[in-house]
Design a protein around this motif. Structure first.
Motif, PDB file in Angstrom:
ATOM      1  N   SER A  20       4.360   4.212  -8.795  1.00 47.38           N
ATOM      2  CA  SER A  20       3.997   2.968  -9.469  1.00 47.38           C
ATOM      3  C   SER A  20       2.665   2.433  -8.938  1.00 47.38           C
ATOM      4  O   SER A  20       1.778   2.052  -9.717  1.00 47.38           O
ATOM      5  CB  SER A  20       5.108   1.929  -9.267  1.00 47.38           C
ATOM      6  OG  SER A  20       4.777   0.718  -9.891  1.00 47.38           O
ATOM      7  N   ILE A  21       2.521   2.400  -7.624  1.00 43.96           N
ATOM      8  CA  ILE A  21       1.285   1.901  -7.007  1.00 43.96           C
ATOM      9  C   ILE A  21       0.092   2.770  -7.378  1.00 43.96           C
ATOM     10  O   ILE A  21      -0.974   2.261  -7.751  1.00 43.96           O
ATOM     11  CB  ILE A  21       1.450   1.823  -5.472  1.00 43.96           C
ATOM     12  CG1 ILE A  21       2.438   0.717  -5.100  1.00 43.96           C
ATOM     13  CG2 ILE A  21       0.100   1.574  -4.793  1.00 43.96           C
ATOM     14  CD1 ILE A  21       2.740   0.617  -3.618  1.00 43.96           C
ATOM     15  N   ASP A  22       0.269   4.079  -7.314  1.00 45.04           N
ATOM     16  CA  ASP A  22      -0.831   4.986  -7.650  1.00 45.04           C
ATOM     17  C   ASP A  22      -1.284   4.808  -9.095  1.00 45.04           C
ATOM     18  O   ASP A  22      -2.479   4.910  -9.400  1.00 45.04           O
ATOM     19  CB  ASP A  22      -0.392   6.436  -7.425  1.00 45.04           C
ATOM     20  CG  ASP A  22      -0.302   6.812  -5.954  1.00 45.04           C
ATOM     21  OD1 ASP A  22      -0.841   6.052  -5.124  1.00 45.04           O
ATOM     22  OD2 ASP A  22       0.313   7.845  -5.631  1.00 45.04           O
ATOM     23  N   ARG A  35      14.101  -4.380   5.326  1.00 43.73           N
ATOM     24  CA  ARG A  35      13.932  -2.940   5.083  1.00 43.73           C
ATOM     25  C   ARG A  35      12.645  -2.461   5.768  1.00 43.73           C
ATOM     26  O   ARG A  35      11.551  -2.573   5.230  1.00 43.73           O
ATOM     27  CB  ARG A  35      13.883  -2.674   3.582  1.00 43.73           C
ATOM     28  CG  ARG A  35      13.910  -1.208   3.214  1.00 43.73           C
ATOM     29  CD  ARG A  35      13.808  -1.025   1.709  1.00 43.73           C
ATOM     30  NE  ARG A  35      13.693   0.374   1.339  1.00 43.73           N
ATOM     31  CZ  ARG A  35      13.361   0.809   0.125  1.00 43.73           C
ATOM     32  NH1 ARG A  35      13.133  -0.070  -0.837  1.00 43.73           N
ATOM     33  NH2 ARG A  35      13.263   2.105  -0.126  1.00 43.73           N
ATOM     34  N   GLU A  36      12.783  -1.905   6.953  1.00 45.07           N
ATOM     35  CA  GLU A  36      11.638  -1.507   7.759  1.00 45.07           C
ATOM     36  C   GLU A  36      10.815  -0.409   7.097  1.00 45.07           C
ATOM     37  O   GLU A  36       9.581  -0.407   7.172  1.00 45.07           O
ATOM     38  CB  GLU A  36      12.111  -1.042   9.148  1.00 45.07           C
ATOM     39  CG  GLU A  36      12.739  -2.141   9.987  1.00 45.07           C
ATOM     40  CD  GLU A  36      13.144  -1.657  11.358  1.00 45.07           C
ATOM     41  OE1 GLU A  36      12.862  -0.482  11.683  1.00 45.07           O
ATOM     42  OE2 GLU A  36      13.730  -2.448  12.121  1.00 45.07           O
ATOM     43  N   GLU A  37      11.485   0.532   6.433  1.00 44.78           N
ATOM     44  CA  GLU A  37      10.796   1.630   5.758  1.00 44.78           C
ATOM     45  C   GLU A  37       9.832   1.104   4.710  1.00 44.78           C
ATOM     46  O   GLU A  37       8.684   1.577   4.591  1.00 44.78           O
ATOM     47  CB  GLU A  37      11.822   2.566   5.108  1.00 44.78           C
ATOM     48  CG  GLU A  37      11.206   3.721   4.343  1.00 44.78           C
ATOM     49  CD  GLU A  37      12.244   4.481   3.517  1.00 44.78           C
ATOM     50  OE1 GLU A  37      12.003   5.666   3.230  1.00 44.78           O
ATOM     51  OE2 GLU A  37      13.269   3.871   3.145  1.00 44.78           O
ATOM     52  N   LEU A  38      10.255   0.103   3.957  1.00 49.81           N
ATOM     53  CA  LEU A  38       9.416  -0.486   2.923  1.00 49.81           C
ATOM     54  C   LEU A  38       8.219  -1.201   3.535  1.00 49.81           C
ATOM     55  O   LEU A  38       7.091  -1.065   3.049  1.00 49.81           O
ATOM     56  CB  LEU A  38      10.239  -1.458   2.075  1.00 49.81           C
ATOM     57  CG  LEU A  38       9.489  -2.221   0.982  1.00 49.81           C
ATOM     58  CD1 LEU A  38       8.883  -1.246  -0.032  1.00 49.81           C
ATOM     59  CD2 LEU A  38      10.421  -3.215   0.275  1.00 49.81           C
ATOM     60  N   GLU A  39       8.449  -1.953   4.591  1.00 50.58           N
ATOM     61  CA  GLU A  39       7.362  -2.683   5.243  1.00 50.58           C
ATOM     62  C   GLU A  39       6.297  -1.733   5.777  1.00 50.58           C
ATOM     63  O   GLU A  39       5.086  -1.966   5.596  1.00 50.58           O
ATOM     64  CB  GLU A  39       7.918  -3.541   6.376  1.00 50.58           C
ATOM     65  CG  GLU A  39       6.862  -4.376   7.080  1.00 50.58           C
ATOM     66  CD  GLU A  39       7.438  -5.284   8.141  1.00 50.58           C
ATOM     67  OE1 GLU A  39       6.665  -6.069   8.731  1.00 50.58           O
ATOM     68  OE2 GLU A  39       8.659  -5.201   8.395  1.00 50.58           O
ATOM     69  N   LEU A  40       6.721  -0.656   6.430  1.00 54.48           N
ATOM     70  CA  LEU A  40       5.774   0.321   6.976  1.00 54.48           C
ATOM     71  C   LEU A  40       4.955   0.974   5.862  1.00 54.48           C
ATOM     72  O   LEU A  40       3.746   1.154   5.987  1.00 54.48           O
ATOM     73  CB  LEU A  40       6.524   1.390   7.775  1.00 54.48           C
ATOM     74  CG  LEU A  40       7.142   0.943   9.110  1.00 54.48           C
ATOM     75  CD1 LEU A  40       8.002   2.054   9.687  1.00 54.48           C
ATOM     76  CD2 LEU A  40       6.052   0.534  10.095  1.00 54.48           C
ATOM     77  N   PHE A  41       5.642   1.314   4.776  1.00 50.19           N
ATOM     78  CA  PHE A  41       4.951   1.954   3.651  1.00 50.19           C
ATOM     79  C   PHE A  41       3.920   1.023   3.031  1.00 50.19           C
ATOM     80  O   PHE A  41       2.765   1.424   2.789  1.00 50.19           O
ATOM     81  CB  PHE A  41       5.975   2.392   2.596  1.00 50.19           C
ATOM     82  CG  PHE A  41       5.357   2.846   1.314  1.00 50.19           C
ATOM     83  CD1 PHE A  41       4.703   4.072   1.234  1.00 50.19           C
ATOM     84  CD2 PHE A  41       5.392   2.034   0.183  1.00 50.19           C
ATOM     85  CE1 PHE A  41       4.109   4.492   0.042  1.00 50.19           C
ATOM     86  CE2 PHE A  41       4.806   2.443  -1.003  1.00 50.19           C
ATOM     87  CZ  PHE A  41       4.162   3.677  -1.076  1.00 50.19           C
ATOM     88  N   LEU A  42       4.302  -0.219   2.760  1.00 51.95           N
ATOM     89  CA  LEU A  42       3.389  -1.165   2.121  1.00 51.95           C
ATOM     90  C   LEU A  42       2.203  -1.497   3.024  1.00 51.95           C
ATOM     91  O   LEU A  42       1.064  -1.632   2.545  1.00 51.95           O
ATOM     92  CB  LEU A  42       4.141  -2.441   1.736  1.00 51.95           C
ATOM     93  CG  LEU A  42       5.184  -2.294   0.621  1.00 51.95           C
ATOM     94  CD1 LEU A  42       5.888  -3.621   0.359  1.00 51.95           C
ATOM     95  CD2 LEU A  42       4.557  -1.768  -0.661  1.00 51.95           C
ATOM     96  N   ASP A  74       9.279   0.379 -10.194  1.00 53.86           N
ATOM     97  CA  ASP A  74       9.849   1.678 -10.573  1.00 53.86           C
ATOM     98  C   ASP A  74       9.295   2.200 -11.896  1.00 53.86           C
ATOM     99  O   ASP A  74       9.805   3.168 -12.441  1.00 53.86           O
ATOM    100  CB  ASP A  74      11.374   1.606 -10.643  1.00 53.86           C
ATOM    101  CG  ASP A  74      11.871   0.530 -11.597  1.00 53.86           C
ATOM    102  OD1 ASP A  74      11.040  -0.254 -12.104  1.00 53.86           O
ATOM    103  OD2 ASP A  74      13.093   0.461 -11.834  1.00 53.86           O
ATOM    104  N   ASP A  75       8.232   1.570 -12.408  1.00 59.98           N
ATOM    105  CA  ASP A  75       7.623   2.011 -13.659  1.00 59.98           C
ATOM    106  C   ASP A  75       6.267   2.652 -13.402  1.00 59.98           C
ATOM    107  O   ASP A  75       5.733   2.591 -12.295  1.00 59.98           O
ATOM    108  CB  ASP A  75       7.481   0.834 -14.631  1.00 59.98           C
ATOM    109  CG  ASP A  75       8.831   0.264 -15.040  1.00 59.98           C
ATOM    110  OD1 ASP A  75       9.800   1.040 -15.075  1.00 59.98           O
ATOM    111  OD2 ASP A  75       8.911  -0.950 -15.301  1.00 59.98           O
ATOM    112  N   ILE A  76       5.693   3.251 -14.439  1.00 57.90           N
ATOM    113  CA  ILE A  76       4.417   3.943 -14.314  1.00 57.90           C
ATOM    114  C   ILE A  76       3.490   3.489 -15.437  1.00 57.90           C
ATOM    115  O   ILE A  76       3.860   3.554 -16.615  1.00 57.90           O
ATOM    116  CB  ILE A  76       4.594   5.473 -14.388  1.00 57.90           C
ATOM    117  CG1 ILE A  76       5.533   5.957 -13.278  1.00 57.90           C
ATOM    118  CG2 ILE A  76       3.239   6.177 -14.291  1.00 57.90           C
ATOM    119  CD1 ILE A  76       5.919   7.420 -13.396  1.00 57.90           C
TER     120      ILE A  76
END
Length: 311
Positions: A24-26, A47-54, A97-99
């Motif tokens: 979605s971001i790309d 949600r640590e995984e989300l924070e690290l990714f963002l 979750d969309d493109i």
């Protein structure tokens, strides 16, 4: 594309898979219209995984601005928060979750200006959780047809919203209408006289999940949507708290389940009608876009028990 006005794209993230959020971001960062800012609200602070990714994607591209909620605020409050931080002349929406197609913003920007519109959506493809094509969603395009359809039901996908910043400001952003915040926004825009339409091009891949909105929420969404459309003339004075306190009693739920089953069973009959109408270039689009939604609303009304406020 120099000296073009800034577009602020607003997206809220919560529990989506990281790989899907990345897609979605790309799709936004790779837009042909490059003068954008991408405001991402992290609505899942635990949600640590989300924070690290963002945080990582923010470091890699200066157009991204990430804001973390201290607690889960929900979609409406997160979007309104994003609107407060937005600097763009135009506001665009995106779901995590969309493109979006690579030309989406460029096409929507040119379309909005060419036809003197205030807020627009676009045609779109519906995909499943794995990104497989399900169907193309046919929606009305012309602003007069869109206005007529909105008086019956929603016909603009929320993540396809693209509009003038002034529209969002004058409407005060989104109201906290459970499951129907986008439809409520469009009806208020319509009541204020704003010009609303859809692009002819398919510019979005709209993902649906098998485990998406629950059957109970579908029922609630149908009731609220029906209530909003029937109260268009006084849309700005609707008691939002009353709408959000709708009780879904067992009898009403059973009737709505029957309605869903009835629609499913009628598919064979409706497909036969569609096959006949497809041979008529004139009548089939009209039937699909305007007559069928009215039929569905009538069926909902038939099974509709009523809205009760919790005592």
């Amino acid at each position: 594309m120099k000296n073009l006005p800034l577009i602020s794209c607003i997206m809220s993230t919560y529990n989506e898979d990281i790989s899907i959020i990345r897609q979605s971001i790309d799709s936004i960062l790779n837009q042909t219209y490059s003068n954008i800012e991408f405001i991402i609200i992290n609505d899942n602070p635990k949600r640590e995984e989300l924070e690290l990714f963002l945080n990582n994607v923010q470091r890699k591209d200066s157009r991204i601005r990430v804001f973390k909620n201290f607690e889960n605020l929900g979609l409406v409050n997160s979007l309104n928060k994003g609107l407060k931080y937005a600097k763009g002349v135009y506001i665009a929406r995106m779901d995590a979750d969309d493109i979006s197609e690579g030309t989406r913003f460029e096409v929507q920007y040119n379309y909005l200006r060419e036809y003197s519109l205030d807020i627009i959506g676009c045609k779109y493809k519906i995909i499943d959780e794995k990104g497989n094509w399900i169907r193309d969603e046919n929606v009305p395009v012309d602003r007069h047809f869109v206005a007529s359809r909105l008086k019956i039901s929603n016909c603009i996908a929320h993540p396809s919203f693209f509009g003038k910043r002034v529209v969002f400001e004058q409407l005060g952003g989104y109201r906290n209408v459970d499951t129907c915040e986008d439809y409520d926004f469009l009806l208020r825009a319509l009541a204020h006289g704003y010009r609303i339409a859809n692009c002819e091009q398919k510019l979005l891949e709209y993902r649906i999940s098998i485990n998406g909105i629950s059957q109970q929420n579908k029922y609630k969404q149908s009731l609220i949507s029906n209530y909003l459309s029937h109260n268009l003339k006084c849309i700005n004075n609707i008691d939002i708290d009353m709408l959000n306190d709708i009780i879904i009693d067992e009898q009403s739920q059973k009737r709505f389940n029957l309605y869903c089953f009835t629609i499913s069973e009628e598919n064979y009959f409706l497909k036969k009608i569609f096959l006949i109408l497809k041979y008529s270039i004139i009548f089939y689009p009209f039937f699909q876009l305007y007559v069928l939604p009215r039929i569905k609303v009538k069926i909902i009304n038939f099974y509709y028990i009523g809205i009760r406020k919790e005592n």
